[in-house]
Design a protein around this motif. Sequence first.
Motif, PDB file in Angstrom:
ATOM      1  N   MET A 160     -30.328  39.169  70.500  1.00 47.64           N
ATOM      2  CA  MET A 160     -29.120  39.770  71.027  1.00 47.64           C
ATOM      3  C   MET A 160     -29.424  40.466  72.348  1.00 47.64           C
ATOM      4  SD  MET A 160     -26.893  41.591  68.106  1.00 47.64           S
ATOM      5  CE  MET A 160     -25.309  41.567  68.881  1.00 47.64           C
ATOM      6  N   LYS A 161     -28.372  40.661  73.114  1.00 48.71           N
ATOM      7  CA  LYS A 161     -28.517  41.356  74.386  1.00 48.71           C
ATOM      8  C   LYS A 161     -27.788  42.684  74.345  1.00 48.71           C
ATOM      9  CE  LYS A 161     -29.417  37.464  77.285  1.00 48.71           C
ATOM     10  NZ  LYS A 161     -29.295  36.898  78.592  1.00 48.71           N
ATOM     11  N   GLU A 162     -28.323  43.599  75.095  1.00 43.32           N
ATOM     12  CA  GLU A 162     -27.729  44.921  75.264  1.00 43.32           C
ATOM     13  C   GLU A 162     -27.321  45.037  76.726  1.00 43.32           C
ATOM     14  OE1 GLU A 162     -29.154  49.528  74.475  1.00 43.32           O
ATOM     15  OE2 GLU A 162     -30.555  47.895  74.198  1.00 43.32           O
ATOM     16  N   TRP A 163     -26.184  45.662  76.990  1.00 40.61           N
ATOM     17  CA  TRP A 163     -25.654  45.770  78.349  1.00 40.61           C
ATOM     18  C   TRP A 163     -25.383  47.228  78.695  1.00 40.61           C
ATOM     19  CZ3 TRP A 163     -25.139  41.180  80.997  1.00 40.61           C
ATOM     20  CH2 TRP A 163     -25.195  40.029  80.239  1.00 40.61           C
ATOM     21  N   THR A 164     -25.554  47.572  79.967  1.00 36.27           N
ATOM     22  CA  THR A 164     -25.151  48.884  80.456  1.00 36.27           C
ATOM     23  C   THR A 164     -24.713  48.743  81.917  1.00 36.27           C
ATOM     24  OG1 THR A 164     -25.747  51.220  80.608  1.00 36.27           O
ATOM     25  CG2 THR A 164     -27.454  49.642  81.211  1.00 36.27           C
ATOM     26  N   CYS A 165     -23.715  49.521  82.282  1.00 35.43           N
ATOM     27  CA  CYS A 165     -23.205  49.508  83.649  1.00 35.43           C
ATOM     28  C   CYS A 165     -23.432  50.890  84.262  1.00 35.43           C
ATOM     29  CB  CYS A 165     -21.719  49.170  83.659  1.00 35.43           C
ATOM     30  SG  CYS A 165     -21.051  48.978  85.333  1.00 35.43           S
ATOM     31  N   VAL A 166     -23.911  50.893  85.505  1.00 37.50           N
ATOM     32  CA  VAL A 166     -24.232  52.139  86.188  1.00 37.50           C
ATOM     33  C   VAL A 166     -23.449  52.186  87.499  1.00 37.50           C
ATOM     34  CG1 VAL A 166     -26.093  53.473  87.254  1.00 37.50           C
ATOM     35  CG2 VAL A 166     -26.548  52.125  85.205  1.00 37.50           C
ATOM     36  N   GLN A 167     -22.829  53.313  87.774  1.00 40.93           N
ATOM     37  CA  GLN A 167     -22.137  53.509  89.044  1.00 40.93           C
ATOM     38  C   GLN A 167     -23.064  54.276  89.979  1.00 40.93           C
ATOM     39  OE1 GLN A 167     -18.374  55.532  88.837  1.00 40.93           O
ATOM     40  NE2 GLN A 167     -18.311  55.864  91.038  1.00 40.93           N
ATOM     41  N   VAL A 168     -23.255  53.755  91.176  1.00 38.16           N
ATOM     42  CA  VAL A 168     -24.076  54.406  92.198  1.00 38.16           C
ATOM     43  C   VAL A 168     -23.150  54.746  93.357  1.00 38.16           C
ATOM     44  CG1 VAL A 168     -26.047  54.149  93.734  1.00 38.16           C
ATOM     45  CG2 VAL A 168     -26.093  53.073  91.485  1.00 38.16           C
ATOM     46  N   GLY A 169     -23.149  55.993  93.768  1.00 34.09           N
ATOM     47  CA  GLY A 169     -22.215  56.440  94.790  1.00 34.09           C
ATOM     48  C   GLY A 169     -22.585  56.066  96.213  1.00 34.09           C
ATOM     49  N   HIS A 170     -23.872  55.997  96.517  1.00 30.90           N
ATOM     50  CA  HIS A 170     -24.297  55.723  97.889  1.00 30.90           C
ATOM     51  C   HIS A 170     -25.269  54.557  97.905  1.00 30.90           C
ATOM     52  CE1 HIS A 170     -25.925  56.306 101.921  1.00 30.90           C
ATOM     53  NE2 HIS A 170     -24.831  57.028 102.159  1.00 30.90           N
ATOM     54  N   HIS A 171     -25.113  53.677  98.887  1.00 34.76           N
ATOM     55  CA  HIS A 171     -25.940  52.466  98.929  1.00 34.76           C
ATOM     56  C   HIS A 171     -27.439  52.765  99.037  1.00 34.76           C
ATOM     57  CE1 HIS A 171     -25.492  53.252 103.262  1.00 34.76           C
ATOM     58  NE2 HIS A 171     -26.647  52.623 103.392  1.00 34.76           N
ATOM     59  N   LYS A 172     -27.798  53.926  99.547  1.00 32.95           N
ATOM     60  CA  LYS A 172     -29.217  54.278  99.654  1.00 32.95           C
ATOM     61  C   LYS A 172     -29.866  54.505  98.293  1.00 32.95           C
ATOM     62  CE  LYS A 172     -28.953  56.353 104.234  1.00 32.95           C
ATOM     63  NZ  LYS A 172     -29.158  57.567 105.033  1.00 32.95           N
ATOM     64  N   ASP A 173     -29.067  54.719  97.249  1.00 33.69           N
ATOM     65  CA  ASP A 173     -29.590  54.990  95.910  1.00 33.69           C
ATOM     66  C   ASP A 173     -29.693  53.740  95.028  1.00 33.69           C
ATOM     67  OD1 ASP A 173     -29.758  57.718  96.526  1.00 33.69           O
ATOM     68  OD2 ASP A 173     -27.678  58.054  95.934  1.00 33.69           O
ATOM     69  N   ILE A 174     -29.260  52.599  95.527  1.00 33.88           N
ATOM     70  CA  ILE A 174     -29.248  51.381  94.719  1.00 33.88           C
ATOM     71  C   ILE A 174     -30.664  50.960  94.319  1.00 33.88           C
ATOM     72  CG2 ILE A 174     -28.705  48.911  94.730  1.00 33.88           C
ATOM     73  CD1 ILE A 174     -26.270  49.619  96.482  1.00 33.88           C
ATOM     74  N   ALA A 175     -31.578  50.898  95.260  1.00 24.32           N
ATOM     75  CA  ALA A 175     -32.944  50.457  94.965  1.00 24.32           C
ATOM     76  C   ALA A 175     -33.619  51.382  93.958  1.00 24.32           C
ATOM     77  CB  ALA A 175     -33.769  50.376  96.245  1.00 24.32           C
ATOM     78  N   ARG A 176     -33.410  52.675  94.081  1.00 23.69           N
ATOM     79  CA  ARG A 176     -33.990  53.634  93.144  1.00 23.69           C
ATOM     80  C   ARG A 176     -33.442  53.419  91.738  1.00 23.69           C
ATOM     81  NH1 ARG A 176     -31.813  57.620  90.969  1.00 23.69           N
ATOM     82  NH2 ARG A 176     -30.135  57.753  92.489  1.00 23.69           N
ATOM     83  N   ALA A 177     -32.142  53.212  91.629  1.00 25.65           N
ATOM     84  CA  ALA A 177     -31.522  52.997  90.319  1.00 25.65           C
ATOM     85  C   ALA A 177     -32.056  51.718  89.675  1.00 25.65           C
ATOM     86  CB  ALA A 177     -30.004  52.930  90.458  1.00 25.65           C
ATOM     87  N   ILE A 178     -32.175  50.657  90.446  1.00 24.02           N
ATOM     88  CA  ILE A 178     -32.699  49.403  89.909  1.00 24.02           C
ATOM     89  C   ILE A 178     -34.132  49.588  89.429  1.00 24.02           C
ATOM     90  CG2 ILE A 178     -33.390  47.039  90.495  1.00 24.02           C
ATOM     91  CD1 ILE A 178     -30.933  46.971  92.393  1.00 24.02           C
ATOM     92  N   ALA A 179     -34.961  50.248  90.223  1.00 18.71           N
ATOM     93  CA  ALA A 179     -36.362  50.463  89.844  1.00 18.71           C
ATOM     94  C   ALA A 179     -36.467  51.278  88.561  1.00 18.71           C
ATOM     95  CB  ALA A 179     -37.110  51.152  90.980  1.00 18.71           C
ATOM     96  N   GLU A 180     -35.656  52.306  88.421  1.00 16.48           N
ATOM     97  CA  GLU A 180     -35.689  53.140  87.218  1.00 16.48           C
ATOM     98  C   GLU A 180     -35.314  52.341  85.973  1.00 16.48           C
ATOM     99  OE1 GLU A 180     -33.249  56.590  87.787  1.00 16.48           O
ATOM    100  OE2 GLU A 180     -34.529  57.380  89.384  1.00 16.48           O
TER     101      GLU A 180
END
Length: 54
Positions: free
Chosen positions: A1-21
């Motif tokens: 089975m798969k588990e899903w989660t959606c994350v909202q990032v407010g500023h484009h500079k934080d996208i890479a950090r969120a993905i890495a985490e």
Amino acid sequence: MKEWTCVQVGHHKDIARAIAEFQKEGWQLFAYEAAGAPTAVNHYLLFERETSTT
């Protein structure tokens, strides 16, 4: 089975950090969407990972 989660990032500079985490926790980026006006854009990251069935 798969588990899903959606994350909202407010500023484009934080996208890479969120993905890495999330990748450190075993998540894989499935989809990316940006929505809003030119001065107020929200970025949405949809992650998936396999769940253990044991």
